[in-house]
Scaffold this motif. Structure first.
Motif: not given
Length: 578
Positions: A210, A231, A256, A259, A262, A270
């Motif tokens: 993302n 994302s 990212s 993360t 996400y 995630l």
């Protein structure tokens, strides 16, 4: 004023011509003594002119480009994508800055020193009369800087248009593409994941899951550049991972700005992504997670512990704390307290034995007292983080923290030194001497004396430079340790484990030239897969032919228009004189 008048009223302009005047045909037929003489043409010279572009023209796609990237793995991934597209088009990506025609500078805005290096590189490029394209977070966040005047800029979400920007810059134009990518009014994660790229390390694929984040930290300039969370869909990320393994990659890094956040913008999370990814990781290959802030991992602690125990996922996580003072965290707007951070760390250390937890700390944030700093020192002493990124606070322009009352520079420097001293007071790997570990070899050490491998916990292990080890898993006995590494001796009867994937791409080879990319109607890219000299010659020749064809078409159009105008004029004159 009296009007002009004449005795005879003219009904038509043709009445001006008297009967005794010569007609045009009479004028030409009377010159019988003049004989046209044919001009001899230098055929060889004519053919050369036909096959050569005008001397003042520039053919994009045949120049050499030097790239420099600063900053995080997300920035490095963007740089790899830009290099891949340019190489696929025919440009030569060179490691020699002095021989390059254009410098592509991919910047980082996290700290002042990184931007200073970026600014100095721009100045050097100008002194050497290089064409310049600027990329990354600095120009995206502050596009009106004085030292950007007259220079081309490509935004962090526009890297799929780098060929266009470079092409126009080569021609001498200044281009700026800084817009956000959207679909149906919704912000997208960025450029497509299936674009060509040149991996800095052919064995390691960096995938941005993302862009942007959900926080509003008062010190962060990156937020101004990357924006709010956006994302990529899970299926696109899984496809990129599968393609990478098919190209010989044996290690994937997820990256990212955060993360852990996400999927919150697209109705997923995630752990859902990670469980899908581990399904496609071949035996012998590994996945490394990127940085995640404490608030977002708190919701998924149980699932994250299970994933980090997976044999194909490194038991490693980067969780920045920034300060161990709740007062400072509140001023930073970090949206968690020290207790939250400790809860995450304690849970993972219990559920994932041996896990490596890395963290970040900022020294000298505005308003930080000696007591605040001592609480941070105690946190480091208690947890003895094996990987610790210590940063002196730098006020970034346009951020709320830049307007706060600053800690004196000498105090910030001293606190940075004091915390560094604490960090270097312990050796995290001494107790591992004598262990037998399985490690994945992926790169060469900076001094070129060893190969660098990582064990199950993403701890760095130096092994002998045996070419058969690169990209493979081997067993080693640990015989020495340092602050940031261990040294391992391969077991005499070790099995060199080759991941069940293809042979890696050669260094500099272009990855990801899919059929969809090749057949894009708006794409300038050739179907070349390798930036070899032959491919560059073919690409350059094709562009030269197209350029010449365009020139001939333009000339033909001009001649046609000219002949039409001449015919109209001639018809008019014939009518006049008849």
């Amino acid at each position: 004023m009296p009007s002009a008048s004449c005795d005879t009223l003219l009904d038509d302009i043709e009445d001006i011509v008297s009967q005794g005047d010569l007609k045009p045909q009479d004028r030409h037929s009377a010159r019988k003594h003049i004989v046209p003489k044919a001009r001899k043409r230098n055929t060889q010279k004519y053919l050369q002119e036909e096959n050569s572009p005008p001397s003042d023209s520039t053919i994009p796609g045949i120049q050499k480009i030097w790239m420099r990237t600063w900053g995080c793995s997300h920035n490095n991934s963007d740089g790899e994508y830009m290099a891949g597209q340019l190489a696929a088009y025919g440009y030569e990506i060179t490691e020699n800055a002095s021989e390059a025609d254009l410098w592509l500078l991919n910047s980082c805005t996290v700290k002042n020193p990184a931007e200073d290096h970026f600014r100095n590189s721009i100045k050097k490029a100008q002194e050497e009369n290089k064409k310049i394209v600027l990329a990354g977070c600095v120009p995206q966040a502050q596009p009106r800087q004085d030292y950007f005047k007259g220079l081309s800029i490509i935004g962090v979400q526009q890297i799929d248009r780098v060929v266009e920007v470079v092409e126009e810059t080569i021609k001498g134009h200044s281009v700026r593409l800084l817009g956000q990518k959207k679909a149906n009014g919704k912000r997208l994660g960025g450029a497509r994941l299936d674009l060509p790229k040149i991996r800095k390390n052919p064995l390691i694929e960096i995938i941005s899951v993302n862009t942007g984040c959900l926080n509003a930290c008062t010190y962060c300039k990156t937020k101004h550049a990357r924006g709010n969370l956006a994302s990529y869909p899970i299926d696109e990320l899984v496809e990129r991972a599968k393609q990478s393994f098919q190209e010989g990659v044996c290690e994937i890094w997820l990256t990212s700005e955060d993360t852990g956040a996400y999927g919150r913008d697209i109705g997923t999370n995630l752990p859902a992504l990670l469980w899908k990814l581990v399904e496609v990781i071949p035996e012998g290959a590994m996945l490394r997670l990127g940085m995640t802030n404490p608030p977002y991992i708190l919701e998924h602690l149980e699932e994250m512990a299970k994933i980090l125990n997976h044999p194909r996922v490194y038991a490693f996580l980067h969780i920045p704390v920034q300060s161990a003072s709740d007062t400072v965290l509140m001023e930073m707007k970090r949206e968690y307290c020290v207790a939250d951070f400790k809860r995450v760390v304690d849970f993972l250390k219990e559920k994932v034995p041996g896990i490596t937890l890395a963290t970040d700390i900022i020294c000298g944030f505005p308003g930080e007292t000696d007591q605040d700093f001592q609480e941070t020192v105690k946190l480091v002493e208690d947890y003895k983080f094996p990987s610790l990124f210590i940063n002196q606070f730098y006020p970034r322009p346009g951020t709320p923290a830049a307007k706060m009352v600053q800690v004196p520079a000498q105090v910030k420097k001293q606190r940075t030194k004091d915390l560094s001293r604490v960090f270097h007071s312990y050796n995290p790997y001494d107790h591992k001497i004598g262990e037998r570990q399985q490690v994945l070899v992926t790169e060469e050490s900076f001094d070129s004396k060893f190969y660098v491998a990582h064990n199950r916990f993403y701890e760095q292990v130096l092994v002998p430079k045996n070419p058969t080890f690169m990209g493979k898993m081997i067993e080693v006995d640990i015989y020495e340790s340092g602050k940031h590494f261990m040294k391992g001796q391969p077991v005499s009867d070790t099995k060199v484990y080759t991941p069940s994937i293809s042979k890696p791409l050669a260094k500099g080879e272009v990855s990801g030239l899919t059929e969809g990319f090749r057949n894009r109607p708006t794409s300038h890219l050739s179907s070349a897969c390798h930036p070899s000299a032959a491919v560059r010659r073919d690409s350059a020749s094709s562009r030269l032919v197209l350029h010449l064809q365009k020139l001939h078409q333009d000339c033909a159009l001009r001649v046609s228009v000219g002949l039409a105008l001449f015919a109209l004029l001639l018809a008019f004159l014939v009518k006049v004189y008849n």
